[in-house]
Write an enzyme that holds these catalytic residues in place. Structure first.
Site, PDB file in Angstrom:
ATOM      1  CG  HIS A  31      -0.334  -0.088   2.410  1.00  0.00           C
ATOM      2  ND1 HIS A  31       0.372  -1.514   2.824  1.00  0.00           N
ATOM      3  CD2 HIS A  31       0.169   0.578   3.304  1.00  0.00           C
ATOM      4  CE1 HIS A  31       1.455  -1.189   4.175  1.00  0.00           C
ATOM      5  NE2 HIS A  31       0.542  -0.374   4.462  1.00  0.00           N
ATOM      6  CG  HIS A  43       0.688   5.160   4.228  1.00  0.00           C
ATOM      7  ND1 HIS A  43      -0.227   5.436   5.401  1.00  0.00           N
ATOM      8  CD2 HIS A  43       1.930   4.136   4.057  1.00  0.00           C
ATOM      9  CE1 HIS A  43       0.855   4.527   5.728  1.00  0.00           C
ATOM     10  NE2 HIS A  43       0.947   3.736   4.725  1.00  0.00           N
TER      11      HIS A  43
HETATM   12  P1  AMP Z   1       1.693   0.043   7.568  1.00  0.00           P
HETATM   13  O1  AMP Z   1       2.146   0.638   8.718  1.00  0.00           O
HETATM   14  O2  AMP Z   1       2.359   1.259   6.904  1.00  0.00           O
HETATM   15  O3  AMP Z   1       1.624  -0.855   7.028  1.00  0.00           O
HETATM   16  O4  AMP Z   1      -0.062   1.149   7.786  1.00  0.00           O
HETATM   17  C1  AMP Z   1      -0.907   0.147   7.278  1.00  0.00           C
HETATM   18  C2  AMP Z   1      -1.718   1.432   8.039  1.00  0.00           C
HETATM   19  O5  AMP Z   1      -3.210   0.750   7.191  1.00  0.00           O
HETATM   20  C3  AMP Z   1      -1.997   2.306   9.044  1.00  0.00           C
HETATM   21  O6  AMP Z   1      -1.922   3.447   8.368  1.00  0.00           O
HETATM   22  C4  AMP Z   1      -3.362   2.381   9.210  1.00  0.00           C
HETATM   23  O7  AMP Z   1      -4.067   3.218  10.243  1.00  0.00           O
HETATM   24  C5  AMP Z   1      -4.164   1.493   7.936  1.00  0.00           C
HETATM   25  N1  AMP Z   1      -5.575   0.977   8.136  1.00  0.00           N
HETATM   26  C6  AMP Z   1      -5.454  -0.540   8.928  1.00  0.00           C
HETATM   27  N2  AMP Z   1      -6.718  -1.015   8.833  1.00  0.00           N
HETATM   28  C7  AMP Z   1      -7.047  -0.360   8.275  1.00  0.00           C
HETATM   29  C8  AMP Z   1      -8.026  -0.353   8.236  1.00  0.00           C
HETATM   30  N3  AMP Z   1      -9.133  -1.021   7.711  1.00  0.00           N
HETATM   31  N4  AMP Z   1      -9.288   0.746   6.666  1.00  0.00           N
HETATM   32  C9  AMP Z   1      -7.991   1.544   6.789  1.00  0.00           C
HETATM   33  N5  AMP Z   1      -7.119   2.594   7.281  1.00  0.00           N
HETATM   34  C10 AMP Z   1      -6.839   0.993   8.123  1.00  0.00           C
END
Ligand code: AMP
Ligand code: ZN
Length: 141
Positions: A101, A103
């Site tokens: 993903h 950001h």
């Molecule tokens: P990472 O640390 O790059 O793996 O970031 C994962 C991101 O996913 C974090 O910023 C979380 O807040 C976000 N996240 C986790 N679950 C969900 C969800 N169900 N919907 C939207 N964002 C999410």
């Protein structure tokens, strides 16, 4: 390809809700559930790929087309002055969700965020030359 216990695959499959802002055949973009700034979005390939390094060039290409479109729209919608594009790849880099993903973090005056470059060391000339040679060799062809 999807992974049964992957939360982002579940969002792609509409098995769990998300604030989806855009989707096409390849990608989906939705608001981060714990935004670090107003408009913080995630852009995700629909295919389950764990990390940036695992994705095919086609997946990356479609993903980044989508990232650019969404980032431009977020700036217009929020009046953000700019944005950071961040990929945490691997646990050591802070990747928590094991589905690639991107950001998009909109930036505002005095937002207090510290994603910006940290103080760095000076490049070591000998090490740099060695590394460049190694990389040029690996990346040949
Ligand atoms: P990472 O640390 O790059 O793996 O970031 C994962 C991101 O996913 C974090 O910023 C979380 O807040 C976000 N996240 C986790 N679950 C969900 C969800 N169900 N919907 C939207 N964002 C999410
Ligand atoms: Zn997944």
């Amino acid at each position: 390809m999807s992974s049964n216990d992957c939360i982002f695959c579940k969002i792609v499959a509409k098995q769990i809700p998300a604030y989806v802002v855009y989707e096409n055949d390849h990608c989906i973009a939705f608001l981060d559930i714990n935004p670090v700034s107003y408009g913080h979005c995630l852009v995700v390939p629909k295919q389950h790929v764990e990390t940036f390094a695992d994705a095919t060039p086609e997946v990356i290409s479609e993903l980044f087309k989508c990232v650019q479109q969404v980032a431009i729209a977020i700036c217009k919608a929020t009046n953000a002055a700019g944005f950071n594009v961040v990929i945490n790849s691997g646990e050591i880099a802070g990747q928590v969700i094991r589905h690639l993903h991107v950001h998009i973090v909109p930036r505002y005056d005095n937002d207090g965020l510290t994603i910006d470059k940290q103080p760095s060391t000076k490049l070591d000339e000998a090490k740099a030359k060695q590394l460049v040679e190694k990389l040029q060799h690996m990346l040949k062809s």
